[in-house]
Scaffold this motif. Structure first.
Motif, PDB file in Angstrom:
ATOM      1  N   ALA A   1       1.025  -1.208  -0.053  1.00  0.00           N
ATOM      2  CA  ALA A   1      -0.005  -0.081   0.097  1.00  0.00           C
ATOM      3  C   ALA A   1       0.824   1.061   0.020  1.00  0.00           C
ATOM      4  O   ALA A   1       1.898   1.466   0.762  1.00  0.00           O
ATOM      5  CB  ALA A   1      -0.906  -0.099   1.285  1.00  0.00           C
TER       6      ALA A   1
ATOM      7  N   ALA B   1       2.390   4.714   1.015  1.00  0.00           N
ATOM      8  CA  ALA B   1       2.349   5.508   2.161  1.00  0.00           C
ATOM      9  C   ALA B   1       3.148   6.932   1.696  1.00  0.00           C
ATOM     10  O   ALA B   1       4.146   6.814   1.350  1.00  0.00           O
ATOM     11  CB  ALA B   1       3.055   4.707   3.216  1.00  0.00           C
TER      12      ALA B   1
ATOM     13  N   GLU C   1      -2.353   8.043  -1.264  1.00  0.00           N
ATOM     14  CA  GLU C   1      -2.138   6.975  -0.589  1.00  0.00           C
ATOM     15  C   GLU C   1      -3.524   5.997  -1.228  1.00  0.00           C
ATOM     16  O   GLU C   1      -4.367   6.246  -1.190  1.00  0.00           O
ATOM     17  CB  GLU C   1      -2.232   7.024   0.798  1.00  0.00           C
ATOM     18  CG  GLU C   1      -0.901   7.562   1.210  1.00  0.00           C
ATOM     19  CD  GLU C   1      -0.940   7.387   2.773  1.00  0.00           C
ATOM     20  OE1 GLU C   1       0.146   6.644   3.364  1.00  0.00           O
ATOM     21  OE2 GLU C   1      -1.576   8.053   3.565  1.00  0.00           O
TER      22      GLU C   1
ATOM     23  N   GLY D   1      -5.041   1.766  -0.397  1.00  0.00           N
ATOM     24  CA  GLY D   1      -5.395   0.842   0.993  1.00  0.00           C
ATOM     25  C   GLY D   1      -6.205   1.715   1.933  1.00  0.00           C
ATOM     26  O   GLY D   1      -6.079   1.244   3.288  1.00  0.00           O
ATOM     27  N   ILE D   2      -7.017   2.610   1.650  1.00  0.00           N
ATOM     28  CA  ILE D   2      -7.749   3.317   2.391  1.00  0.00           C
ATOM     29  C   ILE D   2      -9.162   2.973   2.505  1.00  0.00           C
ATOM     30  O   ILE D   2      -9.711   2.399   1.244  1.00  0.00           O
ATOM     31  CB  ILE D   2      -7.853   4.922   1.950  1.00  0.00           C
ATOM     32  CG1 ILE D   2      -6.382   5.393   1.671  1.00  0.00           C
ATOM     33  CG2 ILE D   2      -8.570   5.446   3.033  1.00  0.00           C
ATOM     34  CD1 ILE D   2      -5.364   5.060   3.102  1.00  0.00           C
TER      35      ILE D   2
ATOM     36  N   ARG E   1      -1.720   6.391   6.086  1.00  0.00           N
ATOM     37  CA  ARG E   1      -3.048   5.780   5.868  1.00  0.00           C
ATOM     38  C   ARG E   1      -3.778   6.079   7.110  1.00  0.00           C
ATOM     39  O   ARG E   1      -4.498   5.464   7.757  1.00  0.00           O
ATOM     40  CB  ARG E   1      -2.672   4.350   5.477  1.00  0.00           C
ATOM     41  CG  ARG E   1      -2.286   3.823   4.399  1.00  0.00           C
ATOM     42  CD  ARG E   1      -2.614   2.467   3.955  1.00  0.00           C
ATOM     43  NE  ARG E   1      -1.567   1.431   4.837  1.00  0.00           N
ATOM     44  CZ  ARG E   1      -0.406   1.194   4.370  1.00  0.00           C
ATOM     45  NH1 ARG E   1       0.210   2.091   3.670  1.00  0.00           N
ATOM     46  NH2 ARG E   1       0.425   0.502   5.395  1.00  0.00           N
TER      47      ARG E   1
ATOM     48  N   SER F   1      -6.513   5.439  12.377  1.00  0.00           N
ATOM     49  CA  SER F   1      -6.066   4.738  11.437  1.00  0.00           C
ATOM     50  C   SER F   1      -7.367   4.760  10.273  1.00  0.00           C
ATOM     51  O   SER F   1      -8.585   4.589  10.637  1.00  0.00           O
ATOM     52  CB  SER F   1      -5.899   3.356  11.810  1.00  0.00           C
ATOM     53  OG  SER F   1      -5.727   2.640  10.560  1.00  0.00           O
TER      54      SER F   1
ATOM     55  N   ALA G   1      -6.903   2.885   7.316  1.00  0.00           N
ATOM     56  CA  ALA G   1      -6.165   1.687   6.498  1.00  0.00           C
ATOM     57  C   ALA G   1      -7.561   0.983   6.246  1.00  0.00           C
ATOM     58  O   ALA G   1      -8.137   0.497   7.241  1.00  0.00           O
ATOM     59  CB  ALA G   1      -5.184   1.085   7.126  1.00  0.00           C
TER      60      ALA G   1
END
Length: 438
Positions: free
Chosen positions: A21, A23, A40, A42-43, A420, A434, A436
């Motif tokens: 992912a 960053a 970014e 992977g959210i 993330r 977070s 993520a």
């Protein structure tokens, strides 16, 4: 037998899934490229039940400034005072106190270092510094509400050089303080200062030596410098109390100037470029769309604002997406308008609490195909914006509004999105949560 095309397609999918992912840091106002885009991956798509996981909370004092996140550290400024004075739009409040620059560990929120200095306030809304730190090349550049500019060692917090805009440039503190986020480009640091002949000043970012100064106006305004490329040249954009200007970043020489004067000198939003177009707007009819020449540094006006067209940003900077403007207007209405024509398509009060509020504020940051909207109510909102309307996906109450404005409680600081995670502050704490995807 599997066809080569299908085999290659499957391999591409597996390769994509195996990629780590992305960053990124958030080193300055409006993100890495100052365009309000969080790149970014992977959210999460929506918040988990009960809200995202809060990783840490760190105590901070009063301030409107957003955090910057670079290399595993968080940089934020605040004002430590014995009393709080509620903001009065057109009256200065006197508050004794210290301005501070705090460096925190991004994983734990623990303090790494602190720089502080005496800084009594005499300005409207005297509740702390306004500017997000600019972190670049191992240095942190901070500008306080009373014009104290510092270049600090980002690792240690030691002062490398400093300026006092009031003393060095005879620039009086604007009614709402010094608000223009410093910009680093190449070896230069660009600031909007004020004073005769010094609305815009370029410094050597490593030594603090003045390289040039330019422009005179009735006031410096509250917008931030922006760097663009147009007409085959880099151009530094300076929007002060009277006009939007394109300068040669090497010399400060003006290339062009277009009148745009909001009431009370309230040029606030950061100029937005989209293709060959440039947009700025302020309260009431201070709104203009400019066409930038493709063969030289020059500008012509496409349209100027009328109250029933486009939008008139007061506090937040609008976003331009696929030829459409999205932004918060004077009374908190999120509006969509066609950029080229200025025609309004819709408006919605949902992001600021569902009703009309004076100076309603919410900050828009795009990630993928949706937006994260940081509302003055302390909610972080996930939404899709299109010419067809506002589609809210989810919201989470992340912060308690601790500021005061127009008789209500507000959060008027811009969050940072990095690692993330979201980093957002009020006048009591800086929170890291977070975002993520699971």
């Amino acid at each position: 037998m599997t066809s080569p095309v299908r085999w290659l397609s499957s391999l591409a999918v597996l390769f994509a899934l195996a990629l780590p992912a992305r960053a990124d840091d958030w080193p300055q106002w409006l993100g890495p490229q100052r365009d309000s885009i969080w790149r970014e991956n992977g959210i999460l798509d929506k918040f988990p039940k009960g809200g995202p996981k809060v990783l840490w909370r760190a105590p901070v004092a009063h301030g409107y400034s957003g955090p910057a996140v670079v290399g595993g550290r968080v940089y934020v400024t605040d004002h430590l005072s014995k009393k709080t004075v509620e903001g009065n739009p057109f009256a200065r409040g006197k508050v004794e106190g210290k301005e501070r620059v705090l460096c925190l560990d991004a994983n734990s929120g623990k303090e790494v270092w602190k720089h502080e200095y005496d800084c009594p306030y005499n300005l409207s809304y005297p509740a702390g510094p306004r500017c997000t730190p600019t972190v670049s090349g191992g240095k942190a550049y901070t500008l306080g509400a009373e014009g104290n500019l510092f270049c600090l060692d980002a690792a240690k917090g030691t002062v490398l050089w400093s300026k006092d805009f009031k003393k060095d440039y005879k620039a009086p503190t604007p009614m709402w303080g010094f608000c223009s986020h410093p910009l680093v480009d190449g070896k230069k640091l660009f600031c909007i200062v004020g004073g005769k002949g010094s609305v815009a000043v370029a410094f050597d970012k490593d030594t603090g030596k003045e390289l040039w100064r330019s422009l005179t106006a009735t006031g410096p305004g509250y917008s931030s410098p922006a760097m663009i490329e147009a007409g085959g040249r880099k151009q530094l954009l300076i929007w002060h109390a009277e006009s939007i200007n394109g300068l040669d970043p090497e010399t400060g020489k003006p290339y062009w100037s277009v009148p745009c004067a909001p009431i009370a000198g309230m040029s606030i939003m950061t100029p937005r470029k989209y293709g060959d177009y440039l947009f700025v707007s302020g309260m009431f009819q201070a709104s203009v769309l400019i066409k930038l020449a493709s063969d030289r540094p020059a500008a012509t006006v496409v349209w100027t604002g009328k109250r029933d067209t486009a939008l008139y940003a007061k506090n937040p900077t609008p976003f331009i997406d696929d030829g459409y403007l999205y932004g918060i207007d004077l009374n908190g209405e999120l509006r969509c308008a066609n950029l080229v024509t200025g025609k309004r398509l819709w408006q919605d009060y949902a992001p600021v609490g569902g009703k009309r509020v004076v100076s309603g504020t919410a900050f828009l940051v795009k990630n993928g195909q949706r937006f994260f909207i940081a509302s003055e109510t302390g909610h972080l909102i996930v939404a899709r914006l299109s010419p067809k309307g506002y589609q809210e996906i989810d919201r989470w109450k992340m912060l308690e509004p601790t500021g005061k404005a127009h008789g209500r409680d507000v959060v008027w600081s811009h969050p940072a999105f990095a690692n993330r995670c979201v980093f957002w502050r009020n006048d009591k704490e800086l929170v890291c949560a977070s975002l993520a995807a699971e």
